[in-house]
Every structure is written in structure tokens, then in C-alpha cells.
Design a protein around this motif. Structure first.
Motif, PDB file in Angstrom:
ATOM      1  N   GLU A  63       0.831  -1.203   0.000  1.00  0.00           N
ATOM      2  CA  GLU A  63       0.000   0.000   0.000  1.00  0.00           C
ATOM      3  C   GLU A  63       0.868   1.257   0.000  1.00  0.00           C
ATOM      4  O   GLU A  63       0.545   2.255  -0.660  1.00  0.00           O
ATOM      5  CB  GLU A  63      -0.936  -0.008   1.208  1.00  0.00           C
ATOM      6  N   SER A  66       1.948   2.141  -3.529  1.00  0.00           N
ATOM      7  CA  SER A  66       0.952   2.885  -4.303  1.00  0.00           C
ATOM      8  C   SER A  66       0.880   4.337  -3.870  1.00  0.00           C
ATOM      9  O   SER A  66       0.709   5.237  -4.702  1.00  0.00           O
ATOM     10  CB  SER A  66      -0.424   2.220  -4.159  1.00  0.00           C
ATOM     11  N   LEU A  67       1.008   4.589  -2.568  1.00  0.00           N
ATOM     12  CA  LEU A  67       1.020   5.967  -2.083  1.00  0.00           C
ATOM     13  C   LEU A  67       2.250   6.712  -2.597  1.00  0.00           C
ATOM     14  O   LEU A  67       2.169   7.890  -2.973  1.00  0.00           O
ATOM     15  CB  LEU A  67       0.989   5.990  -0.554  1.00  0.00           C
ATOM     16  N   ARG A  70       1.801   7.953  -5.923  1.00  0.00           N
ATOM     17  CA  ARG A  70       0.686   8.901  -5.999  1.00  0.00           C
ATOM     18  C   ARG A  70      -0.325   8.422  -7.050  1.00  0.00           C
ATOM     19  O   ARG A  70      -0.763   9.195  -7.917  1.00  0.00           O
ATOM     20  CB  ARG A  70       1.181  10.310  -6.321  1.00  0.00           C
ATOM     21  N   ARG A  94      -6.342   2.867  -4.111  1.00  0.00           N
ATOM     22  CA  ARG A  94      -6.064   4.220  -4.598  1.00  0.00           C
ATOM     23  C   ARG A  94      -6.919   4.567  -5.811  1.00  0.00           C
ATOM     24  O   ARG A  94      -6.710   5.616  -6.439  1.00  0.00           O
ATOM     25  CB  ARG A  94      -4.579   4.366  -4.967  1.00  0.00           C
TER      26      ARG A  94
END
Length: 379
Positions: A63, A66-67, A70, A94
Motif C-alpha cells: 500500500e 501505491s502511495l 501517488r 487508490r
């Protein structure tokens, strides 16, 4: 250990409780204490990654990937369908779209020859999954990513202590992720790690992991106070988890060697059944050094997998199949899309059985597994 043979049994080195007590008496139980720092340093030195950050699970590390990218709604990430749900969930959370491509017939890894054709203007990344601790064709994948301006997010949940062309799995792409779940080789019960290989992402990764603050910089004396900088969450494991993991990391070489001995014993013993075309053994390419994360067999198409599993269970042996391919799952059909044929994914996933493999498996237990399997296949 139970009388029946479990699929997995957590291995203890003998120092876990001692280190947990040390953390307790040291009065440091929250994240990023001395044991966490020991683990970070060990992983960084072992893999050569720019920054290692323990997380409370491999799912959390994915996770964070993915952050760090962005990811925005509609962004696409190319991945195999034959993987655990966390690979896709990290993208879906996301608003992204998992794009499923088929796997190779030999390694069950993503087929690198199919990736480039799956790239669209919305593609942001490629997420290779190193199945069974055997490396994907990372040279080809990195070449595609570099030419197309994409990021590579390695899911090395099963790849700790394994390499591709001498490089640690998880350290080759822009970002990598490990799992230390109790079903893995080196464990902390639950737990994982994010490997940051792109130096431009290190600070951002620290911020995301610390609830979106620059708390890590504050503790290093780089700022006089820490404040909210970005969207983030709490991805730190507690120090008790890190203390347990540290005891495992100290013995990681020994654990790996033990598992490899068991893997090789399975492999040699099953050569005869493969020669009789009753099953196929795992294939490890020459450029890969695997970690004996699992030993699987692929049954011949005419053999009923459920009957074999039931026969093993009746003999007190807990063998299991593996993933239900994500493209065939309700959520996979809702959130993802398929590119091209999935013939190998559909075929191989329906024929695969994983045999018990854990560091404390005895030779007597392994012999029982092998003789029972042979009796079920040779009629």
C-alpha cells in the motif's frame, strides 16, 4: 508440534522471547526502537537497498508503494493474476486498475513477453511477483519500464533471501516489499518491510510511514519540530514484533539452508514421478537463486487434484492448493481487467499442490509425505 503433518509450522530460533523481554525491560515498545533499527540495518546491508522500513505487514508495504507513486483513479498497474489479493488491493485502494497478464509456464511468474503490449497511456507501473522465491525476468522488466517511463513495484513477499543475477529480490525495482508473516521463511508473526531503491523516494516513504509527518527527520535532528507534511498512515510495527524478527534475521542463513535441504530432497525424490509424467516439479532458471519458500507440484492434467488432496489429508498430511486467480474472482472482475489470454494461469492454478515445507519438518515426516503421494499417483 501436532501428530499430523501441518502445511506450515513456525520455526523458533530460541532467542525470540529473550529479545522481547529485553524490549519490555528497556521500556521501548512502540515502533522504531533499537530492534527496529537493527532490522533496518541488516536488510539494507544484505540487499543493498537505499532504505529499508519495517511495516506491520507486507500488505502495508504494498500500500505504501501505491502511495509513493501517488496513484490516481484510473491509473493502471500491470501484474499477474496468479498472486495474493494484496498485490491488487494496494492498487484498487487508490482507485487504480490492476491489469492482469498471463504467467510463464515454467516459473509461474509474470510473462515478461506480454507486458509491453499491455502498456497504455494510463499505465503507471509494473508489479512483478516473485512466485515461490524464484525471481522474475527482471532485466527485461526493468528495460520495459525504463523505455516506457514506468515504475517497477516488486512484490517479493516470498522472495526474502533469494536473488536474481546476484541481486536480492526486492532490491531491483524502484520499490520492493517483503513479508515476515508466519507462513514465510523468516518470520515475526505478522510483519513486512518496504525496500526503497529509488533515492528520490526515501524521504517521502519515511513521511508516509509516520502518519504523513516528518517525524523521522525530527529524531535525526534535521528539523526542530515535526509537522504534518503529506497524506500518510501508521505503518510501523511495534518493537516486540521487531525484537522477534531480529532473532530470526540472526539465523536467516541457517533457516534458508535448512529449507533448501528439504526442498532438494523433495526435488530428487520426485524425479521418478515426473519421468512417468504424473507430475511436474518446479523449474528454477539458472540466473535465479531461490530460497526454498515452497515446494509445489503440478499434477498431470488427467489427475484429480481434490482426490489427491483428500488422500493426503486422510494420511494426516496437510497439503494445499494456492491462489484462486484474481481475474476470475468477483473483485478482480469488478476492479481489474484482463489483457490477452490467461491460459497458463487458468491451467496451472488448477493443477498445483503445495507440499508441507518448514524448517522443523523431519526426514521421517517428509518420507511419509513422499510415500503417500506416490501411492496416490501410481495406481
Amino acid at each position: 508440534m501436532p501428530d499430523s503433518i501441518p502445511f506450515n509450522y513456525p520455526h523458533m530460533t530460541g532467542k525470540e522471547l529473550y529479545y522481547i523481554a529485553e524490549a519490555h525491560f528497556g521500556g521501548k515498545l512502540a515502533g522504531d526502537g533499537p530492534f527496529t533499527r537493527n532490522c533496518h540495518r541488516w536488510i539494507e546491508e544484505r540487499t543493498g537497498c537505499r532504505r529499508a522500513l519495517l511495516t506491520h505487514s507486507c500488505t502495508a508495504a504494498l500500500e505504501m508503494q501505491s502511495l509513493l507513486l501517488r496513484l490516481k483513479p484510473g491509473d493502471e498497474v500491470i501484474m499477474p493474476s496468479y498472486t495474493f489479493v494484496s498485490t491488487a488491493n494496494a492498487v484498487v485502494l487508490r482507485g487504480g486498475v490492476p491489469v492482469f497478464v498471463d504467467i510463464r509456464e515454467d516459473t509461474l511468474n509474470i510473462d515478461e513477453r506480454l507486458i509491453e503490449d499491455a502498456v497504455t497511456p494510463r499505465t503507471r507501473a509494473i508489479a512483478p511477483v516473485h512466485y515461490a522465491g524464484v525471481g522474475c525476468a527482471m532485466d527485461t522488466i526493468m528495460d520495459i519500464a525504463n523505455r516506457k517511463g514506468l515504475k517497477v513495484l516488486e512484490d517479493a513477499a516470498q522472495g526474502f533471501m533469494a536473488t536474481y543475477k546476484g541481486k536480492a529480490l526486492g532490491s531491483i525495482g524502484h520499490l520492493g516489499a517483503y513479508s515476515f508473516h508466519e507462513t514465510k521463511n523468516v518470520i515475526s508473526g505478522e510483519g513486512g518491510a518496504l525496500l526503497v531503491n529509488d533515492p528520490d523516494m526515501v524521504l517521502h516513504a519515511e513521511i508516509i510511514r509516520e502518519k504523513g509527518t516528518d517525524r523521522s527527520r525530527f529524531f535525526r535532528g534535521e528539523v526542530d519540530k515535526y509537522t504534518w507534511q503529506e497524506a500518510g498512515s501508521s505503518y510501523l510495527p511495534g518493537e516486540i514484533i521487531a525484537a522477534f524478527l531480529w532473532a530470526q534475521l540472526e539465523e536467516a542463513e541457517k533457516i534458508t539452508a535448512c529449507r533448501l535441504d528439504l526442498w532438494n530432497r523433495y526435488h530428487e525424490a520426485l524425479a521418478g514421478l515426473e519421468a512417468r509424467e504424473l507430475l511436474r516439479r518446479p523449474i528454477v532458471p539458472q540466473e535465479c537463486v531461490h530460497n526454498a519458500h515452497m515446494y509445489y507440484i503440478l499434477l498431470a492434467p488427467h489427475i484429480d487434484r481434490q482426490k489427491v488432496l483428500a488422500g493426503l489429508k486422510a494420511a494426516g498430511i496437510h497439503a494445499v492448493f494456492h491462489y484462486v486467480p484474481l481475474h476470475s474472482a468477483p473483485a478482480g472482475q469488478r476492479y481489474g481487467r484482463v489483457h490477452g489470454s490467461m491460459k497458463h494461469t487458468d491451467d496451472l492454478s488448477a493443477r498445483l499442490i503445495r507440499l508441507p515445507l518448514f524448517a522443523d519438518l523431519t526426514r521421517e515426516q517428509q518420507d511419509h509425505i513422499l510415500s503417500t503421494l506416490e501411492s496416490l499417483l501410481v495406481r
